[in-house]
Design an enzyme around this catalytic site. Structure first.
Site, PDB file in Angstrom:
ATOM      1  N   SER A 119      75.683  42.167  39.638  1.00 30.90           N
ATOM      2  CA  SER A 119      74.424  42.382  38.921  1.00 30.90           C
ATOM      3  C   SER A 119      73.220  42.033  39.772  1.00 30.90           C
ATOM      4  CB  SER A 119      74.380  41.487  37.674  1.00 30.90           C
ATOM      5  OG  SER A 119      75.470  41.730  36.846  1.00 30.90           O
ATOM      6  N   HIS A 140      76.712  49.679  40.190  1.00 26.88           N
ATOM      7  CA  HIS A 140      76.409  48.745  39.113  1.00 26.88           C
ATOM      8  C   HIS A 140      76.394  49.468  37.770  1.00 26.88           C
ATOM      9  CE1 HIS A 140      73.358  45.759  37.183  1.00 26.88           C
ATOM     10  NE2 HIS A 140      74.596  45.412  36.922  1.00 26.88           N
ATOM     11  N   GLU A 152      73.518  52.041  38.665  1.00 24.52           N
ATOM     12  CA  GLU A 152      72.659  51.817  39.834  1.00 24.52           C
ATOM     13  C   GLU A 152      73.553  51.868  41.073  1.00 24.52           C
ATOM     14  OE1 GLU A 152      68.988  48.988  38.328  1.00 24.52           O
ATOM     15  OE2 GLU A 152      70.862  47.999  38.815  1.00 24.52           O
ATOM     16  N   ASN A 190      67.909  44.568  36.181  1.00 29.53           N
ATOM     17  CA  ASN A 190      67.960  43.124  35.960  1.00 29.53           C
ATOM     18  C   ASN A 190      66.716  42.403  36.475  1.00 29.53           C
ATOM     19  OD1 ASN A 190      70.278  43.274  34.542  1.00 29.53           O
ATOM     20  ND2 ASN A 190      71.632  42.827  36.258  1.00 29.53           N
TER      21      ASN A 190
HETATM   22  N1  LIG Z   1      78.519  41.334  31.518  1.00 28.22           N
HETATM   23  C1  LIG Z   1      77.644  42.266  31.824  1.00 28.22           C
HETATM   24  O1  LIG Z   1      76.850  42.689  30.974  1.00 28.22           O
HETATM   25  C2  LIG Z   1      77.624  42.867  33.208  1.00 28.22           C
HETATM   26  C3  LIG Z   1      76.967  44.113  33.398  1.00 28.22           C
HETATM   27  C4  LIG Z   1      76.977  44.691  34.670  1.00 28.22           C
HETATM   28  C5  LIG Z   1      77.589  44.031  35.734  1.00 28.22           C
HETATM   29  N2  LIG Z   1      78.198  42.817  35.506  1.00 28.22           N
HETATM   30  C6  LIG Z   1      78.859  42.188  36.654  1.00 28.22           C
HETATM   31  O2  LIG Z   1      80.252  42.494  36.571  1.00 28.22           O
HETATM   32  C7  LIG Z   1      81.012  41.440  37.189  1.00 28.22           C
HETATM   33  C8  LIG Z   1      82.040  40.935  36.189  1.00 28.22           C
HETATM   34  O3  LIG Z   1      81.374  40.471  35.023  1.00 28.22           O
HETATM   35  P1  LIG Z   1      82.055  40.495  33.565  1.00 28.22           P
HETATM   36  O4  LIG Z   1      80.929  40.524  32.580  1.00 28.22           O
HETATM   37  O5  LIG Z   1      83.132  41.515  33.492  1.00 28.22           O
HETATM   38  O6  LIG Z   1      82.684  39.017  33.540  1.00 28.22           O
HETATM   39  P2  LIG Z   1      83.980  38.472  32.777  1.00 28.22           P
HETATM   40  O7  LIG Z   1      83.748  36.989  32.670  1.00 28.22           O
HETATM   41  O8  LIG Z   1      84.244  39.252  31.536  1.00 28.22           O
HETATM   42  O9  LIG Z   1      85.153  38.790  33.809  1.00 28.22           O
HETATM   43  C9  LIG Z   1      85.227  38.131  35.054  1.00 28.22           C
HETATM   44  C10 LIG Z   1      86.509  38.542  35.751  1.00 28.22           C
HETATM   45  O10 LIG Z   1      86.550  37.843  37.003  1.00 28.22           O
HETATM   46  C11 LIG Z   1      87.870  37.320  37.180  1.00 28.22           C
HETATM   47  N3  LIG Z   1      87.798  36.172  38.074  1.00 28.22           N
HETATM   48  C12 LIG Z   1      87.225  34.965  37.840  1.00 28.22           C
HETATM   49  N4  LIG Z   1      87.394  34.168  38.910  1.00 28.22           N
HETATM   50  C13 LIG Z   1      88.088  34.893  39.828  1.00 28.22           C
HETATM   51  C14 LIG Z   1      88.593  34.612  41.125  1.00 28.22           C
HETATM   52  N5  LIG Z   1      88.412  33.417  41.704  1.00 28.22           N
HETATM   53  N6  LIG Z   1      89.274  35.602  41.790  1.00 28.22           N
HETATM   54  C15 LIG Z   1      89.467  36.813  41.213  1.00 28.22           C
HETATM   55  N7  LIG Z   1      89.024  37.130  39.972  1.00 28.22           N
HETATM   56  C16 LIG Z   1      88.344  36.177  39.301  1.00 28.22           C
HETATM   57  C17 LIG Z   1      88.299  36.949  35.760  1.00 28.22           C
HETATM   58  O11 LIG Z   1      89.689  36.789  35.688  1.00 28.22           O
HETATM   59  C18 LIG Z   1      87.794  38.181  34.994  1.00 28.22           C
HETATM   60  O12 LIG Z   1      88.708  39.255  35.111  1.00 28.22           O
HETATM   61  C19 LIG Z   1      79.990  40.383  37.632  1.00 28.22           C
HETATM   62  O13 LIG Z   1      79.663  40.596  38.968  1.00 28.22           O
HETATM   63  C20 LIG Z   1      78.787  40.676  36.729  1.00 28.22           C
HETATM   64  O14 LIG Z   1      77.576  40.247  37.290  1.00 28.22           O
HETATM   65  C21 LIG Z   1      78.246  42.234  34.274  1.00 28.22           C
END
Ligand SMILES: NC(=O)c1ccc[n+]([C@@H]2O[C@H](COP(=O)([O-])OP(=O)(O)OC[C@H]3O[C@@H](n4cnc5c(N)ncnc54)[C@H](O)[C@@H]3O)[C@@H](O)[C@H]2O)c1
Length: 284
Positions: A119, A140, A152, A190
């Site tokens: 993000s 993204h 993005e 963001n």
């Molecule tokens: N939540 C949102 O609205 C959103 C939107 C766009 C982008 N993102 C980005 O997407 C990415 C994931 O976010 P999310 O919302 O799916 O989070 P989430 O908390 O739902 O999922 C995180 C994932 O990371 C894994 N993980 C954690 N520690 C780890 C490690 N050490 N090694 C490997 N895997 C590991 C977890 O098992 C899980 O599958 C982030 O970079 C976030 O910034 C999030």
């Protein structure tokens, strides 16, 4: 280059949603989870989502069955070796992402594109962990990935035109509206959204209105589909805090400095919808 097989690293909110989007667009998809339990729960979530779409007449049963058949889960990064594109979507922590890009570079076939769904974090830092910085970019997606039209495409300094063109075509095949952005913390959405969300928490801390009042005000007064606290709970307060920390580290702008209440809620394990409670309670 043709992208027909997509690997996804991480099966959280975003990894699961992107898997559904890519499979619906016709790609074979392999999702790497850290455990068998989370892999199975990702597949169960996909089946539930597809069943809901069939119930609502948004898909035929045959279409849903075909999408499900294109998605597989694994706990081994080695199973991503023959992918044309790998999208990393794990927790928003630069150290973890760097180590994974280093490993992906060693495992995934030469010529494949490595993308991150970060993000806010620096895409060039991840690219420089690899021996193919020209084939690394940000992709993204927004939450929920199947419903939100924007992607993005983050172009780090070293990305080749061929890489950006290939992910641009992939995003279009996924039915998305891609926008190419510079590799700068927060990109477009963001960088504009998070000062607003952070300042909503500040207003709550100052007692200007209740969280329900602030959500109602922003929906009714600005025509937003949801208020800032419902949105923070949807994004995840842990992810939101990581985004603000990264924005503050890049710009040192006080609007990005996370409001103390947000940090305290994350320390308390109140991550929002995904943990059952955040600004609102989802356990009932
Ligand atoms: N939540 C949102 O609205 C959103 C939107 C766009 C982008 N993102 C980005 O997407 C990415 C994931 O976010 P999310 O919302 O799916 O989070 P989430 O908390 O739902 O999922 C995180 C994932 O990371 C894994 N993980 C954690 N520690 C780890 C490690 N050490 N090694 C490997 N895997 C590991 C977890 O098992 C899980 O599958 C982030 O970079 C976030 O910034 C999030």
């Amino acid at each position: 280059m043709t992208i027909s097989k997509v690997g996804i690293l991480g099966s959280g909110i975003m990894g699961s949603g992107i898997a559904e989007v890519a499979a619906a667009a016709g790609s074979l998809v392999v999702v790497r989870s850290r455990s068998q339990t989370t892999a199975e729960s990702m597949l169960a979530g996909l089946e539930k989502s597809l069943a809901r779409q069939v119930e609502r007449d948004k898909r035929t049963v045959d279409d849903a069955t075909a999408i499900r058949s294109r998605v597989s889960a694994t706990t081994s990064i080695a199973d991503l070796s023959d992918c044309d594109l790998v999208i990393e979507s794990v927790v928003e922590e630069i150290g973890i992402k760097r180590a994974l890009f280093n490993e992906l570079d060693r495992v995934v076939q030469h010529g494949a594109i490595l993308a991150t769904n970060t993000s806010t974090l620096s895409v060039i830092d991840l690219a420089m962990e690899t021996s193919r910085p020209d084939q690394v970019c940000g992709l993204h997606f927004f939450n929920p990935a199947p419903a939100m039209s924007l992607v993005e495409i983050v172009r780090p300094l070293c990305a080749s035109d061929a890489t950006i063109d290939a992910v641009h075509s992939f995003a279009l095949e996924c039915g998305k509206d891609p926008v190419v952005v510079k590799d700068q913390a927060g990109f477009v959405v963001n960088a504009l959204l998070f000062p607003y969300l952070n300042n909503a928490v500040r207003l709550l801390e100052q007692g200007v209105a209740t969280k329900e009042g602030i959500d109602t005000a922003m929906k009714g007064g600005c025509g937003f589909p949801m208020g800032p606290f419902a949105l923070l709970d949807l994004v995840g307060l842990d992810t939101s805090l990581a985004i603000l920390d990264a924005l503050y580290a890049e710009f040192a702008d006080p609007n990005f400095a996370p409001v103390p209440l947000l940090r305290r809620m994350v320390s308390a394990g109140q991550f929002g919808k995904k943990s059952g409670s955040g600004f609102y309670d989802y356990r009932r």
